[in-house]
Design a protein around this motif. Structure first.
Motif, PDB file in Angstrom:
ATOM      1  N   SER A   2      -4.582 -22.418  13.040  1.00 25.43           N
ATOM      2  CA  SER A   2      -5.363 -23.444  13.421  1.00 25.43           C
ATOM      3  C   SER A   2      -5.791 -22.933  14.703  1.00 25.43           C
ATOM      4  O   SER A   2      -5.275 -22.890  16.103  1.00 25.43           O
ATOM      5  CB  SER A   2      -5.391 -24.803  13.004  1.00 25.43           C
ATOM      6  OG  SER A   2      -3.925 -25.220  13.575  1.00 25.43           O
ATOM      7  N   TRP A   3      -6.898 -24.009  15.156  1.00 27.47           N
ATOM      8  CA  TRP A   3      -7.628 -23.974  16.212  1.00 27.47           C
ATOM      9  C   TRP A   3      -8.473 -25.193  16.064  1.00 27.47           C
ATOM     10  O   TRP A   3      -8.809 -26.185  15.192  1.00 27.47           O
ATOM     11  CB  TRP A   3      -8.370 -22.912  16.675  1.00 27.47           C
ATOM     12  CG  TRP A   3      -9.435 -22.955  15.427  1.00 27.47           C
ATOM     13  CD1 TRP A   3     -10.840 -23.409  14.946  1.00 27.47           C
ATOM     14  CD2 TRP A   3      -9.855 -21.517  14.182  1.00 27.47           C
ATOM     15  NE1 TRP A   3     -11.432 -22.988  14.047  1.00 27.47           N
ATOM     16  CE2 TRP A   3     -10.803 -21.708  13.138  1.00 27.47           C
ATOM     17  CE3 TRP A   3      -9.056 -20.480  14.074  1.00 27.47           C
ATOM     18  CZ2 TRP A   3     -11.161 -20.638  12.195  1.00 27.47           C
ATOM     19  CZ3 TRP A   3      -9.349 -19.235  13.497  1.00 27.47           C
ATOM     20  CH2 TRP A   3      -9.807 -19.982  12.072  1.00 27.47           C
ATOM     21  N   ALA A   4      -8.862 -26.014  17.158  1.00 22.35           N
ATOM     22  CA  ALA A   4      -9.638 -27.018  17.324  1.00 22.35           C
ATOM     23  C   ALA A   4     -11.084 -26.413  18.602  1.00 22.35           C
ATOM     24  O   ALA A   4     -11.084 -25.300  19.812  1.00 22.35           O
ATOM     25  CB  ALA A   4      -9.121 -28.209  18.482  1.00 22.35           C
ATOM     26  N   ILE A   5     -12.092 -27.047  17.945  1.00 23.57           N
ATOM     27  CA  ILE A   5     -13.399 -26.550  18.979  1.00 23.57           C
ATOM     28  C   ILE A   5     -14.192 -28.209  19.041  1.00 23.57           C
ATOM     29  O   ILE A   5     -13.801 -28.919  18.748  1.00 23.57           O
ATOM     30  CB  ILE A   5     -14.528 -26.084  17.881  1.00 23.57           C
ATOM     31  CG1 ILE A   5     -13.675 -24.266  17.211  1.00 23.57           C
ATOM     32  CG2 ILE A   5     -15.699 -25.771  18.755  1.00 23.57           C
ATOM     33  CD1 ILE A   5     -14.440 -23.684  16.986  1.00 23.57           C
ATOM     34  N   GLU A   6     -13.802 -28.262  21.116  1.00 25.20           N
ATOM     35  CA  GLU A   6     -14.686 -29.592  20.875  1.00 25.20           C
ATOM     36  C   GLU A   6     -15.329 -29.320  22.272  1.00 25.20           C
ATOM     37  O   GLU A   6     -15.415 -28.050  22.556  1.00 25.20           O
ATOM     38  CB  GLU A   6     -13.350 -30.725  21.828  1.00 25.20           C
ATOM     39  CG  GLU A   6     -12.226 -30.305  20.692  1.00 25.20           C
ATOM     40  CD  GLU A   6     -11.292 -31.401  21.289  1.00 25.20           C
ATOM     41  OE1 GLU A   6     -11.021 -31.921  20.804  1.00 25.20           O
ATOM     42  OE2 GLU A   6     -11.131 -31.135  22.866  1.00 25.20           O
ATOM     43  N   THR A   8     -17.240 -29.178  25.879  1.00 24.87           N
ATOM     44  CA  THR A   8     -16.138 -29.713  27.248  1.00 24.87           C
ATOM     45  C   THR A   8     -17.114 -29.414  27.932  1.00 24.87           C
ATOM     46  O   THR A   8     -18.230 -28.582  28.311  1.00 24.87           O
ATOM     47  CB  THR A   8     -15.011 -28.350  27.509  1.00 24.87           C
ATOM     48  OG1 THR A   8     -14.548 -28.772  28.599  1.00 24.87           O
ATOM     49  CG2 THR A   8     -15.842 -26.816  27.387  1.00 24.87           C
ATOM     50  N   ALA A  46     -12.518 -23.290  22.584  1.00 24.72           N
ATOM     51  CA  ALA A  46     -12.125 -23.404  21.598  1.00 24.72           C
ATOM     52  C   ALA A  46     -10.486 -23.221  21.404  1.00 24.72           C
ATOM     53  O   ALA A  46     -10.457 -22.275  22.474  1.00 24.72           O
ATOM     54  CB  ALA A  46     -12.477 -21.999  20.052  1.00 24.72           C
ATOM     55  N   ARG A  47      -9.442 -23.830  21.723  1.00 27.36           N
ATOM     56  CA  ARG A  47      -8.339 -23.661  21.282  1.00 27.36           C
ATOM     57  C   ARG A  47      -7.258 -23.109  20.330  1.00 27.36           C
ATOM     58  O   ARG A  47      -7.003 -23.870  20.136  1.00 27.36           O
ATOM     59  CB  ARG A  47      -8.081 -24.999  22.832  1.00 27.36           C
ATOM     60  CG  ARG A  47      -8.591 -25.073  23.675  1.00 27.36           C
ATOM     61  CD  ARG A  47      -8.257 -26.986  24.270  1.00 27.36           C
ATOM     62  NE  ARG A  47      -8.486 -27.225  25.512  1.00 27.36           N
ATOM     63  CZ  ARG A  47      -8.077 -27.248  26.819  1.00 27.36           C
ATOM     64  NH1 ARG A  47      -7.999 -25.539  27.272  1.00 27.36           N
ATOM     65  NH2 ARG A  47      -9.124 -26.690  28.045  1.00 27.36           N
ATOM     66  N   VAL A  48      -6.667 -22.475  20.389  1.00 24.99           N
ATOM     67  CA  VAL A  48      -5.788 -22.319  19.947  1.00 24.99           C
ATOM     68  C   VAL A  48      -3.827 -22.197  20.257  1.00 24.99           C
ATOM     69  O   VAL A  48      -4.090 -22.225  21.745  1.00 24.99           O
ATOM     70  CB  VAL A  48      -5.395 -20.514  19.309  1.00 24.99           C
ATOM     71  CG1 VAL A  48      -4.648 -20.320  18.625  1.00 24.99           C
ATOM     72  CG2 VAL A  48      -6.730 -20.200  18.576  1.00 24.99           C
ATOM     73  N   GLY A  50      -3.136 -24.794  21.742  1.00 29.53           N
ATOM     74  CA  GLY A  50      -3.930 -25.984  23.070  1.00 29.53           C
ATOM     75  C   GLY A  50      -4.186 -24.524  24.280  1.00 29.53           C
ATOM     76  O   GLY A  50      -4.503 -25.012  25.415  1.00 29.53           O
ATOM     77  N   ALA A  88     -19.824 -24.606  14.608  1.00 31.18           N
ATOM     78  CA  ALA A  88     -20.049 -25.488  15.861  1.00 31.18           C
ATOM     79  C   ALA A  88     -21.391 -25.560  16.406  1.00 31.18           C
ATOM     80  O   ALA A  88     -22.142 -26.759  16.497  1.00 31.18           O
ATOM     81  CB  ALA A  88     -18.362 -25.731  16.430  1.00 31.18           C
TER      82      ALA A  88
END
Length: 154
Positions: A2-6, A8, A46-48, A50, A88
């Protein structure tokens, strides 16, 4: 995985990723990689677990949104993270008023990757930082227009 894309404002984290991928791995000259557009662009990170793992840069020029500087660290390529970053970016640009299409300059080895995401190659091949590229475009669907009263004559 899982990853998070925000979005920044941590341009340093994005530049660190781009340094690894473009300057160190691909041999792009630093003068070609770092420019003043970073200050006016929207950056996706993108963070994997953190940790920074990929980034993309978004710009708007009239009715065209531009995705650039898409990069993913080597161990995470092929996981879908790059596609998630591009999706995204397209979604973020589609939300911008007046943006009708999204453009990018794809390294020729990645044309198939972008085609699977709906982009079409346009124009001739060209060199950018010594690497073969082609422009690619994705036409966005029309925005929902409020329905008029079906009995209106206007």
């Amino acid at each position: 995985m899982s990853w998070a894309i925000e979005e920044t404002r941590d341009i340093a984290a994005c530049r660190a990723l781009r340094r690894i991928v473009f300057i160190e791995e691909q041999g792009v000259p630093e003068a070609d990689e770092i420019d003043d557009l970073d200050e006016v662009a929207v950056h996706l990170l993108a963070r994997v677990g953190g940790q920074p793992a990929g980034s993309a840069r978004l710009l708007v020029q009239g009715s065209t949104g531009k995705i650039g500087r898409v990069c993913v660290l080597a161990p995470l390529r092929g996981t879908g993270l790059g596609a998630a970053l591009v999706r995204a970016g397209v979604a973020r640009l589609a939300a911008e008023p007046g943006v009708e299409r999204v453009k990018l300059g794809a390294q020729t080895h990645a044309l198939g990757f972008y085609e699977r995401l709906g982009f079409q190659a346009v124009g001739p091949e060209y060199l950018d930082a010594g690497i073969r590229h082609r422009d690619m475009v994705l036409t966005l669907p029309p925005r929902d227009v409020p329905a008029r009263d079906k009995f209106s004559t206007q």
